[in-house]
Design a protein around this motif. Sequence first.
Motif, PDB file in Angstrom:
ATOM      1  N   TRP A  95     -23.880  22.846 -76.548  1.00 23.29           N
ATOM      2  CA  TRP A  95     -25.310  24.252 -76.270  1.00 23.29           C
ATOM      3  C   TRP A  95     -24.163  25.395 -75.830  1.00 23.29           C
ATOM      4  O   TRP A  95     -24.900  25.928 -76.081  1.00 23.29           O
ATOM      5  CB  TRP A  95     -25.995  24.122 -74.956  1.00 23.29           C
ATOM      6  CG  TRP A  95     -25.580  23.181 -73.699  1.00 23.29           C
ATOM      7  CD1 TRP A  95     -24.517  21.908 -73.742  1.00 23.29           C
ATOM      8  CD2 TRP A  95     -24.808  24.232 -72.613  1.00 23.29           C
ATOM      9  NE1 TRP A  95     -24.365  22.267 -72.556  1.00 23.29           N
ATOM     10  CE2 TRP A  95     -24.154  24.058 -71.329  1.00 23.29           C
ATOM     11  CE3 TRP A  95     -24.861  25.420 -72.412  1.00 23.29           C
ATOM     12  CZ2 TRP A  95     -23.416  23.727 -70.474  1.00 23.29           C
ATOM     13  CZ3 TRP A  95     -24.331  25.977 -71.551  1.00 23.29           C
ATOM     14  CH2 TRP A  95     -23.910  25.366 -70.452  1.00 23.29           C
ATOM     15  N   ILE A  98     -24.381  28.944 -77.873  1.00 22.54           N
ATOM     16  CA  ILE A  98     -25.688  29.951 -77.351  1.00 22.54           C
ATOM     17  C   ILE A  98     -25.117  30.853 -76.087  1.00 22.54           C
ATOM     18  O   ILE A  98     -25.552  32.095 -76.896  1.00 22.54           O
ATOM     19  CB  ILE A  98     -26.621  28.768 -76.633  1.00 22.54           C
ATOM     20  CG1 ILE A  98     -26.742  27.749 -77.893  1.00 22.54           C
ATOM     21  CG2 ILE A  98     -27.876  30.234 -76.900  1.00 22.54           C
ATOM     22  CD1 ILE A  98     -28.040  28.572 -78.843  1.00 22.54           C
ATOM     23  N   THR A 101     -22.488  32.668 -77.959  1.00 25.38           N
ATOM     24  CA  THR A 101     -23.743  33.804 -79.141  1.00 25.38           C
ATOM     25  C   THR A 101     -24.222  35.200 -78.305  1.00 25.38           C
ATOM     26  O   THR A 101     -23.922  36.487 -78.670  1.00 25.38           O
ATOM     27  CB  THR A 101     -24.041  33.501 -80.338  1.00 25.38           C
ATOM     28  OG1 THR A 101     -24.573  32.767 -79.651  1.00 25.38           O
ATOM     29  CG2 THR A 101     -22.986  32.651 -81.187  1.00 25.38           C
ATOM     30  N   LEU A 313     -19.134  32.505 -86.891  1.00 24.95           N
ATOM     31  CA  LEU A 313     -20.203  32.982 -85.972  1.00 24.95           C
ATOM     32  C   LEU A 313     -20.601  33.900 -86.549  1.00 24.95           C
ATOM     33  O   LEU A 313     -21.387  34.549 -86.004  1.00 24.95           O
ATOM     34  CB  LEU A 313     -19.874  33.136 -84.276  1.00 24.95           C
ATOM     35  CG  LEU A 313     -19.917  31.884 -83.562  1.00 24.95           C
ATOM     36  CD1 LEU A 313     -18.896  32.355 -82.356  1.00 24.95           C
ATOM     37  CD2 LEU A 313     -20.473  31.308 -83.446  1.00 24.95           C
ATOM     38  N   SER A 422     -30.936  41.509 -79.367  1.00 26.80           N
ATOM     39  CA  SER A 422     -31.446  39.962 -80.778  1.00 26.80           C
ATOM     40  C   SER A 422     -30.618  40.331 -82.106  1.00 26.80           C
ATOM     41  O   SER A 422     -31.560  38.730 -83.058  1.00 26.80           O
ATOM     42  CB  SER A 422     -32.688  40.000 -80.409  1.00 26.80           C
ATOM     43  OG  SER A 422     -33.362  40.365 -78.942  1.00 26.80           O
ATOM     44  N   PHE A 425     -27.450  39.057 -82.673  1.00 24.81           N
ATOM     45  CA  PHE A 425     -27.775  37.798 -81.599  1.00 24.81           C
ATOM     46  C   PHE A 425     -28.503  36.767 -83.576  1.00 24.81           C
ATOM     47  O   PHE A 425     -27.929  35.485 -83.819  1.00 24.81           O
ATOM     48  CB  PHE A 425     -28.456  37.095 -80.266  1.00 24.81           C
ATOM     49  CG  PHE A 425     -28.863  35.950 -80.645  1.00 24.81           C
ATOM     50  CD1 PHE A 425     -27.476  34.872 -80.009  1.00 24.81           C
ATOM     51  CD2 PHE A 425     -29.778  35.343 -80.455  1.00 24.81           C
ATOM     52  CE1 PHE A 425     -28.065  33.424 -79.780  1.00 24.81           C
ATOM     53  CE2 PHE A 425     -30.151  33.661 -80.863  1.00 24.81           C
ATOM     54  CZ  PHE A 425     -29.134  32.948 -80.185  1.00 24.81           C
ATOM     55  N   SER A 426     -29.252  37.505 -83.296  1.00 22.46           N
ATOM     56  CA  SER A 426     -29.870  36.726 -84.408  1.00 22.46           C
ATOM     57  C   SER A 426     -28.496  36.356 -86.218  1.00 22.46           C
ATOM     58  O   SER A 426     -28.386  35.249 -86.789  1.00 22.46           O
ATOM     59  CB  SER A 426     -31.033  37.486 -85.280  1.00 22.46           C
ATOM     60  OG  SER A 426     -31.092  38.123 -85.796  1.00 22.46           O
ATOM     61  N   TRP A 429     -26.429  33.287 -85.041  1.00 17.26           N
ATOM     62  CA  TRP A 429     -26.998  32.165 -84.386  1.00 17.26           C
ATOM     63  C   TRP A 429     -28.050  31.854 -86.348  1.00 17.26           C
ATOM     64  O   TRP A 429     -27.437  30.233 -86.553  1.00 17.26           O
ATOM     65  CB  TRP A 429     -28.569  31.956 -84.331  1.00 17.26           C
ATOM     66  CG  TRP A 429     -29.314  30.841 -83.219  1.00 17.26           C
ATOM     67  CD1 TRP A 429     -28.764  30.057 -82.969  1.00 17.26           C
ATOM     68  CD2 TRP A 429     -30.151  30.149 -84.864  1.00 17.26           C
ATOM     69  NE1 TRP A 429     -29.074  28.642 -82.889  1.00 17.26           N
ATOM     70  CE2 TRP A 429     -30.495  29.641 -83.642  1.00 17.26           C
ATOM     71  CE3 TRP A 429     -31.305  31.278 -85.314  1.00 17.26           C
ATOM     72  CZ2 TRP A 429     -31.825  28.319 -84.429  1.00 17.26           C
ATOM     73  CZ3 TRP A 429     -32.530  30.466 -85.914  1.00 17.26           C
ATOM     74  CH2 TRP A 429     -32.233  28.811 -85.660  1.00 17.26           C
ATOM     75  N   SER A 432     -24.045  30.605 -87.861  1.00 16.76           N
ATOM     76  CA  SER A 432     -23.508  29.406 -87.285  1.00 16.76           C
ATOM     77  C   SER A 432     -24.495  28.497 -88.115  1.00 16.76           C
ATOM     78  O   SER A 432     -23.948  26.954 -88.823  1.00 16.76           O
ATOM     79  CB  SER A 432     -23.384  29.449 -86.285  1.00 16.76           C
ATOM     80  OG  SER A 432     -23.321  27.975 -85.689  1.00 16.76           O
ATOM     81  N   ARG A 433     -25.631  28.302 -87.852  1.00 16.51           N
ATOM     82  CA  ARG A 433     -26.838  27.425 -88.165  1.00 16.51           C
ATOM     83  C   ARG A 433     -27.134  26.974 -90.090  1.00 16.51           C
ATOM     84  O   ARG A 433     -26.782  26.000 -90.048  1.00 16.51           O
ATOM     85  CB  ARG A 433     -28.232  27.781 -87.855  1.00 16.51           C
ATOM     86  CG  ARG A 433     -29.266  26.583 -88.062  1.00 16.51           C
ATOM     87  CD  ARG A 433     -29.264  25.342 -86.656  1.00 16.51           C
ATOM     88  NE  ARG A 433     -29.779  24.673 -87.023  1.00 16.51           N
ATOM     89  CZ  ARG A 433     -31.310  24.507 -86.353  1.00 16.51           C
ATOM     90  NH1 ARG A 433     -31.110  25.512 -85.203  1.00 16.51           N
ATOM     91  NH2 ARG A 433     -32.334  23.536 -86.901  1.00 16.51           N
ATOM     92  N   VAL A 599     -34.118  29.342 -91.969  1.00 16.92           N
ATOM     93  CA  VAL A 599     -32.620  30.110 -91.386  1.00 16.92           C
ATOM     94  C   VAL A 599     -31.567  30.179 -92.583  1.00 16.92           C
ATOM     95  O   VAL A 599     -30.675  30.914 -92.978  1.00 16.92           O
ATOM     96  CB  VAL A 599     -31.855  29.249 -90.575  1.00 16.92           C
ATOM     97  CG1 VAL A 599     -30.501  29.342 -90.578  1.00 16.92           C
ATOM     98  CG2 VAL A 599     -32.754  29.311 -88.761  1.00 16.92           C
TER      99      VAL A 599
END
Length: 645
Positions: A95, A98, A101, A313, A422, A425-426, A429, A432-433, A599
């Motif tokens: 976690w 989070i 990032t 990332l 945002s 960050f998107s 995320w 990475s995801r 994603v």
Amino acid sequence: METHKHVHKLSAAGILISLGIIYGDIGTSPLYVFKSIIGTRVITENLILGGLSCVFWTLTLQTTIKYVLITLQADNKGEGGIFSLFSLVKRRAKWLMIPATIGGAALLADGIITPPFTVSSAIEGLELRYPHIPTIPIVVGILTAIFIIQQFGTALIGKAFGPIMWIWFTMLAILGLNYIIDSPQILRGLNPWYAYSILTTHPEAFLILGGVFLCTTGAEALYSDLGHCGKANIRVSWIYVKLCLVLNYLGQGVWLSQHIGEKLNNQSPFYSLMPDWFLVYGIGIATLAAIIASQALISGSFTLIAEAVRLNLWPKVRINYPSLQKGQIYVPSMNWLLWIGCMVILFLFERSEKMEHAYGLSITITMLMTTLLVGEYMKRKHYPLFLIILFTVTFGIIELTFLAGNLPRVMHGGWFTILLGSFLFSIMWAWSRGRMVRSRYTRFVELEEYLPVIERLSNDHSVAKYASQLVYLTSSNFHSEIEQSIMYSIIQKNPKRADVYWLLHVDVTDEPFTMEYKVSSFIPGKLLRIDFKLGFKVEPRISGLLRSVVEELVERGEVNISSRYESLREFKIAGDFKFIVIEKVLSDVYSLNLIDRVVMSYHQVLRKVGLSDVKTFGLDLSSVAEEKVPLMVDLNQPLKLKRVG
């Protein structure tokens, strides 16, 4: 490495470099802090002394204690910053990615907002002498020049940053002292009681806090630039910087006390300290300081993106090294993204007093995330539990309070910061995801089962030779396993005969400058695996790294890379190297859940925008073949076919 250590030693040169690199953002805060605290309010003694007290104790608690004394301890082999910190603690819990990032995205957003805000704050001082001067074209010209010059490197002008910032801080101190001498009672503003009084009695206490926070926005840079200057130089130089800042704020307090009962009416408390004859010179020095602050934020953004790419990332992007100076990099895509962002902010808000609503909110979020990560670092280092709780709770409350103070700004411009952060960050995320989803559906097989087949294939002259040396990049962390797609490429998809097969694996370590490798021989002289361990700040130029390793192996007699062709063998000419890069393509996206489907669509767009593996790893395009293989998502779902004839 010795040079790196030498730069970190306490020295006059190191302190001067620190002044030029680290303190641009926090050093230019006197331009706008009191202007923001007073705003459109009537100037009162309570507002002046309370504002001074809040500024002094914010610099003391947030900058001095949290960052200079505590956070600088969390260095990663001499490197600092939120991603270096994340590298130290990421194995403790998944976690933690989070907050890392979120903090990284907010820091990048700050890198976009700071240049137009700081340069505008400096240039608008010209209006005191020339009331109708159009400042926006001047700011556009300065910012554009700053971004254009990035591609050529800033090593030469960087040498002047330290002396210029020393002049700037000395000027701050002299301007402040000039007023303090006439009214020494202003020193009462250092009493913490006045901060407590204004925060508990003033009806707009939270709004005032939003302005106060601007005095410490550059504190994160102290930590981010640790690798450039070293702990000792930062700590010693901060003593001088803080003294100069406090003296200037006190001087502004004296000037404000001469105007009790009035409103600022767009006057600048900072420029008002200057005698008329010095104003043009002062604006010139302030502009240079603002340019240096902008340059520091831009360079910091490049470093941040480079680290994010190594840590998977951020999408792979081109990273250039415009000079021989250690740590200086240039990221073309980020450079122009920053420039576009700066222009949007400039034309959207136009004036620095409007920009300040978008400024500060993002860095508050970064500081909160840093507090969380430092708390985890303290756990890792087995600090006493009460110290960990004291640190996390104390600074968590301070930063949440500042965040609350900045929230009213959301409707007046802070929305842009949230939108920008945002978006950034998107990207982090989704990238990475998306990699995690792809890894989840990558199939591996036992390498040992295929060793006899590979050996026979290498010696089978009925199969046309594909290359003398055949190289594959593998993501397998275990020596005993290999991607099924690689074995499919070698054996089934146009069988590829080679004299020697190489498997290369790159592992990005938690340390910044690691450069190690390990060789495993599965079939002597036929199948070898090289595991590179590279620090997250090391550029993964695979062709060059492989060449160095192969030369060493040849010298030791562990492998023979001479061409096996009869016409070339007697001349001992080295055989050709061929790289095979396999791109795994998702073939059944619709069997993913909705979130992963979205994603992966986003991830695919980012892959197209970013660099390919070939360019990322610095492979010679003339010796690379790219293959696409399906990445079956729905592996366990049987196909129910009915035979009808």
